[in-house]
Design a protein around this motif. Structure first.
Motif, PDB file in Angstrom:
ATOM      1  N   ILE A  51      12.285  10.986  -3.841  1.00  0.00           N
ATOM      2  CA  ILE A  51      12.269  11.897  -2.999  1.00  0.00           C
ATOM      3  C   ILE A  51      12.468  13.217  -3.557  1.00  0.00           C
ATOM      4  CG2 ILE A  51      13.750  12.903  -1.088  1.00  0.00           C
ATOM      5  CD1 ILE A  51      14.466   9.922  -0.309  1.00  0.00           C
ATOM      6  N   ASN A  52      13.247  13.032  -4.535  1.00  0.00           N
ATOM      7  CA  ASN A  52      13.064  14.461  -5.530  1.00  0.00           C
ATOM      8  C   ASN A  52      11.773  14.846  -6.183  1.00  0.00           C
ATOM      9  OD1 ASN A  52      14.694  16.643  -6.776  1.00  0.00           O
ATOM     10  ND2 ASN A  52      14.737  15.556  -8.692  1.00  0.00           N
ATOM     11  N   GLY A  53      11.134  13.772  -6.614  1.00  0.00           N
ATOM     12  CA  GLY A  53       9.637  14.042  -6.991  1.00  0.00           C
ATOM     13  C   GLY A  53       8.915  14.641  -6.063  1.00  0.00           C
ATOM     14  N   VAL A  54       8.886  14.125  -4.632  1.00  0.00           N
ATOM     15  CA  VAL A  54       8.138  14.459  -3.704  1.00  0.00           C
ATOM     16  C   VAL A  54       8.413  16.035  -3.193  1.00  0.00           C
ATOM     17  CG1 VAL A  54       7.724  14.240  -1.200  1.00  0.00           C
ATOM     18  CG2 VAL A  54       7.823  12.178  -2.528  1.00  0.00           C
ATOM     19  N   ALA A  55       9.894  16.346  -3.305  1.00  0.00           N
ATOM     20  CA  ALA A  55      10.151  17.498  -3.100  1.00  0.00           C
ATOM     21  C   ALA A  55       9.783  18.486  -4.081  1.00  0.00           C
ATOM     22  CB  ALA A  55      11.804  17.679  -3.172  1.00  0.00           C
ATOM     23  N   LYS A  56       9.475  18.151  -5.411  1.00  0.00           N
ATOM     24  CA  LYS A  56       9.033  19.197  -6.553  1.00  0.00           C
ATOM     25  C   LYS A  56       7.601  19.381  -6.011  1.00  0.00           C
ATOM     26  CE  LYS A  56      12.511  18.231  -9.776  1.00  0.00           C
ATOM     27  NZ  LYS A  56      13.001  17.750 -10.957  1.00  0.00           N
ATOM     28  N   GLN A  57       6.820  18.253  -5.836  1.00  0.00           N
ATOM     29  CA  GLN A  57       5.390  18.400  -5.672  1.00  0.00           C
ATOM     30  C   GLN A  57       4.835  17.628  -4.618  1.00  0.00           C
ATOM     31  OE1 GLN A  57       3.955  17.098  -9.757  1.00  0.00           O
ATOM     32  NE2 GLN A  57       3.162  19.283  -9.861  1.00  0.00           N
ATOM     33  N   PRO A  58       4.984  18.150  -3.435  1.00  0.00           N
ATOM     34  CA  PRO A  58       4.575  17.321  -2.318  1.00  0.00           C
ATOM     35  C   PRO A  58       3.109  17.349  -1.811  1.00  0.00           C
ATOM     36  CG  PRO A  58       5.489  19.501  -1.671  1.00  0.00           C
ATOM     37  CD  PRO A  58       5.721  19.358  -2.924  1.00  0.00           C
ATOM     38  N   GLU A  59       2.551  18.275  -2.757  1.00  0.00           N
ATOM     39  CA  GLU A  59       0.989  18.163  -2.387  1.00  0.00           C
ATOM     40  C   GLU A  59       0.377  16.741  -3.359  1.00  0.00           C
ATOM     41  OE1 GLU A  59       2.183  20.888  -5.900  1.00  0.00           O
ATOM     42  OE2 GLU A  59       2.527  20.548  -3.732  1.00  0.00           O
ATOM     43  N   GLU A  60       1.010  16.463  -4.169  1.00  0.00           N
ATOM     44  CA  GLU A  60       0.694  15.037  -4.897  1.00  0.00           C
ATOM     45  C   GLU A  60       0.576  13.898  -4.220  1.00  0.00           C
ATOM     46  OE1 GLU A  60      -0.555  14.684  -8.236  1.00  0.00           O
ATOM     47  OE2 GLU A  60      -0.777  16.905  -8.115  1.00  0.00           O
ATOM     48  N   TYR A  61       1.599  13.733  -2.860  1.00  0.00           N
ATOM     49  CA  TYR A  61       1.979  12.842  -2.357  1.00  0.00           C
ATOM     50  C   TYR A  61       1.009  12.924  -0.890  1.00  0.00           C
ATOM     51  CZ  TYR A  61       5.409  11.912  -5.543  1.00  0.00           C
ATOM     52  OH  TYR A  61       5.926  11.663  -7.006  1.00  0.00           O
ATOM     53  N   PHE A  62       0.732  14.063  -0.384  1.00  0.00           N
ATOM     54  CA  PHE A  62       0.270  14.140   0.972  1.00  0.00           C
ATOM     55  C   PHE A  62      -1.230  14.987   1.152  1.00  0.00           C
ATOM     56  CE2 PHE A  62       4.764  13.804   1.584  1.00  0.00           C
ATOM     57  CZ  PHE A  62       4.871  12.975   2.757  1.00  0.00           C
ATOM     58  N   ALA A  63      -1.415  15.719   0.009  1.00  0.00           N
ATOM     59  CA  ALA A  63      -2.675  16.628   0.242  1.00  0.00           C
ATOM     60  C   ALA A  63      -3.819  15.703   0.316  1.00  0.00           C
ATOM     61  CB  ALA A  63      -2.911  17.481  -1.073  1.00  0.00           C
ATOM     62  N   ARG A  64      -4.904  16.069   1.077  1.00  0.00           N
ATOM     63  CA  ARG A  64      -5.898  15.258   1.200  1.00  0.00           C
ATOM     64  C   ARG A  64      -6.816  14.934   0.093  1.00  0.00           C
ATOM     65  NH1 ARG A  64      -9.228  14.958   6.570  1.00  0.00           N
ATOM     66  NH2 ARG A  64     -10.922  13.695   5.881  1.00  0.00           N
ATOM     67  N   LYS A  65      -7.072  15.806  -0.728  1.00  0.00           N
ATOM     68  CA  LYS A  65      -7.925  15.748  -1.986  1.00  0.00           C
ATOM     69  C   LYS A  65      -6.960  14.830  -2.715  1.00  0.00           C
ATOM     70  CE  LYS A  65      -5.866  19.724  -4.460  1.00  0.00           C
ATOM     71  NZ  LYS A  65      -6.025  20.688  -5.195  1.00  0.00           N
ATOM     72  N   ASN A  66      -5.509  14.565  -2.753  1.00  0.00           N
ATOM     73  CA  ASN A  66      -5.094  13.660  -3.916  1.00  0.00           C
ATOM     74  C   ASN A  66      -4.671  12.162  -3.257  1.00  0.00           C
ATOM     75  OD1 ASN A  66      -4.814  16.040  -5.460  1.00  0.00           O
ATOM     76  ND2 ASN A  66      -3.001  16.483  -4.654  1.00  0.00           N
ATOM     77  N   THR A  67      -5.029  12.270  -1.805  1.00  0.00           N
ATOM     78  CA  THR A  67      -4.551  10.895  -1.145  1.00  0.00           C
ATOM     79  C   THR A  67      -5.723  10.106  -0.578  1.00  0.00           C
ATOM     80  OG1 THR A  67      -3.967  11.978   0.919  1.00  0.00           O
ATOM     81  CG2 THR A  67      -2.194  11.603  -1.020  1.00  0.00           C
ATOM     82  N   ILE A  68      -6.832  10.784  -0.035  1.00  0.00           N
ATOM     83  CA  ILE A  68      -7.856  10.250   0.754  1.00  0.00           C
ATOM     84  C   ILE A  68      -8.681   9.021   0.012  1.00  0.00           C
ATOM     85  CG2 ILE A  68      -9.671  11.829   0.141  1.00  0.00           C
ATOM     86  CD1 ILE A  68      -9.216  10.506   3.618  1.00  0.00           C
ATOM     87  N   ASP A  69      -8.895   9.222  -1.310  1.00  0.00           N
ATOM     88  CA  ASP A  69      -9.379   8.090  -2.034  1.00  0.00           C
ATOM     89  C   ASP A  69      -8.535   6.946  -2.288  1.00  0.00           C
ATOM     90  OD1 ASP A  69     -11.821   9.629  -2.757  1.00  0.00           O
ATOM     91  OD2 ASP A  69     -10.968  10.383  -4.641  1.00  0.00           O
ATOM     92  N   ALA A  70      -7.209   6.858  -2.367  1.00  0.00           N
ATOM     93  CA  ALA A  70      -6.555   5.665  -2.311  1.00  0.00           C
ATOM     94  C   ALA A  70      -6.519   5.231  -0.825  1.00  0.00           C
ATOM     95  CB  ALA A  70      -4.970   6.111  -2.898  1.00  0.00           C
ATOM     96  N   TRP A  71      -6.382   6.052  -0.077  1.00  0.00           N
ATOM     97  CA  TRP A  71      -6.406   5.497   1.480  1.00  0.00           C
ATOM     98  C   TRP A  71      -7.671   4.590   1.708  1.00  0.00           C
ATOM     99  CZ3 TRP A  71      -5.265   9.017   6.137  1.00  0.00           C
ATOM    100  CH2 TRP A  71      -4.827   8.404   7.283  1.00  0.00           C
ATOM    101  N   LEU A  72      -8.693   5.223   1.232  1.00  0.00           N
ATOM    102  CA  LEU A  72     -10.044   4.574   1.358  1.00  0.00           C
ATOM    103  C   LEU A  72      -9.959   3.115   0.828  1.00  0.00           C
ATOM    104  CD1 LEU A  72     -12.531   7.743   1.641  1.00  0.00           C
ATOM    105  CD2 LEU A  72     -11.749   6.244   3.639  1.00  0.00           C
ATOM    106  N   ALA A  73      -9.742   3.387  -0.291  1.00  0.00           N
ATOM    107  CA  ALA A  73      -9.564   2.105  -1.021  1.00  0.00           C
ATOM    108  C   ALA A  73      -8.743   1.181  -0.457  1.00  0.00           C
ATOM    109  CB  ALA A  73      -9.041   2.295  -2.656  1.00  0.00           C
ATOM    110  N   ARG A  74      -7.513   1.320   0.117  1.00  0.00           N
ATOM    111  CA  ARG A  74      -6.732   0.480   0.542  1.00  0.00           C
ATOM    112  C   ARG A  74      -7.410  -0.314   1.841  1.00  0.00           C
ATOM    113  NH1 ARG A  74      -2.781   4.237  -0.521  1.00  0.00           N
ATOM    114  NH2 ARG A  74      -2.798   5.132   1.613  1.00  0.00           N
TER     115      ARG A  74
END
Length: 186
Positions: A51-74
């Protein structure tokens, strides 16, 4: 339509909100710590670090450009495992974990025996994901604007509650009155 919610303001609110969740979860765990078995303590500690990591860089966990590929792969992996035809592949996209589900799953142990705080964390993550995904869409900027405003409001409330929880035991009753959040304190 002009997008009026400034990204920096919303990101600051998101970071503050997750930081407040970290503090609230830590406080909640402190009360229950002695009753938890060792493996639950380890899991809770790892979840707090996450949670502390999410608080420091939320865009790494939520931004479309960072998460869409993994979501599509799943989704594609699920489609292949369950032998879903390619023309029906969209259904897999709605079945697999979304980025916010991944965050909530990794943070779950921090909210051991505190269902209400866990539910609020889930709802906050949902708003953050909505804001992140809708703000890059030309057709859905109004949803992003609404989500951004709700994030800022929720973050402010969470920070006030965390401030009360983190305060000195002698000062805490006065902060209850000042913030008028006594009924919201977890």
């Amino acid at each position: 339509m002009v997008y009026s919610v400034k990204e920096k303001e919303v990101y600051n609110a998101i970071k503050s909100g997750f930081s407040a969740f970290h503090d609230l979860a830590k406080h909640s765990l402190k009360i229950r710590w002695k009753d938890l078995p060792r493996n639950k303590k380890y899991s809770a500690a790892r979840a707090l670090v996450y949670i502390n990591g999410v608080a420091k860089q939320p865009e790494e966990y939520f931004a479309r450009k960072n998460t869409i590929d993994a979501w599509l792969a799943r989704a594609e992996e699920y489609r292949k495992e369950n032998k879903i035809p390619k023309d029906s592949a969209k259904c897999a996209f709605y079945i697999v974990f979304r980025p916010m589900d991944c965050v909530c799953d990794n943070a779950r142990a921090a909210f051991t025996q505190n269902f209400e705080l866990s539910r609020e964390f889930y709802n906050f993550c949902e708003k953050v994901e909505c804001w992140e995904y809708e703000r890059v869409s030309d057709k859905r900027l109004e949803l992003a604007k609404d989500a951004g405003e709700r994030i800022k409001k929720d973050s402010k409330d969470l920070c006030q509650i965390a401030n009360v929880k983190n305060s000195n035991i002698f000062v805490r009753p006065f902060k209850y009155m000042v913030y008028a959040v006594a009924q919201k304190i977890r």
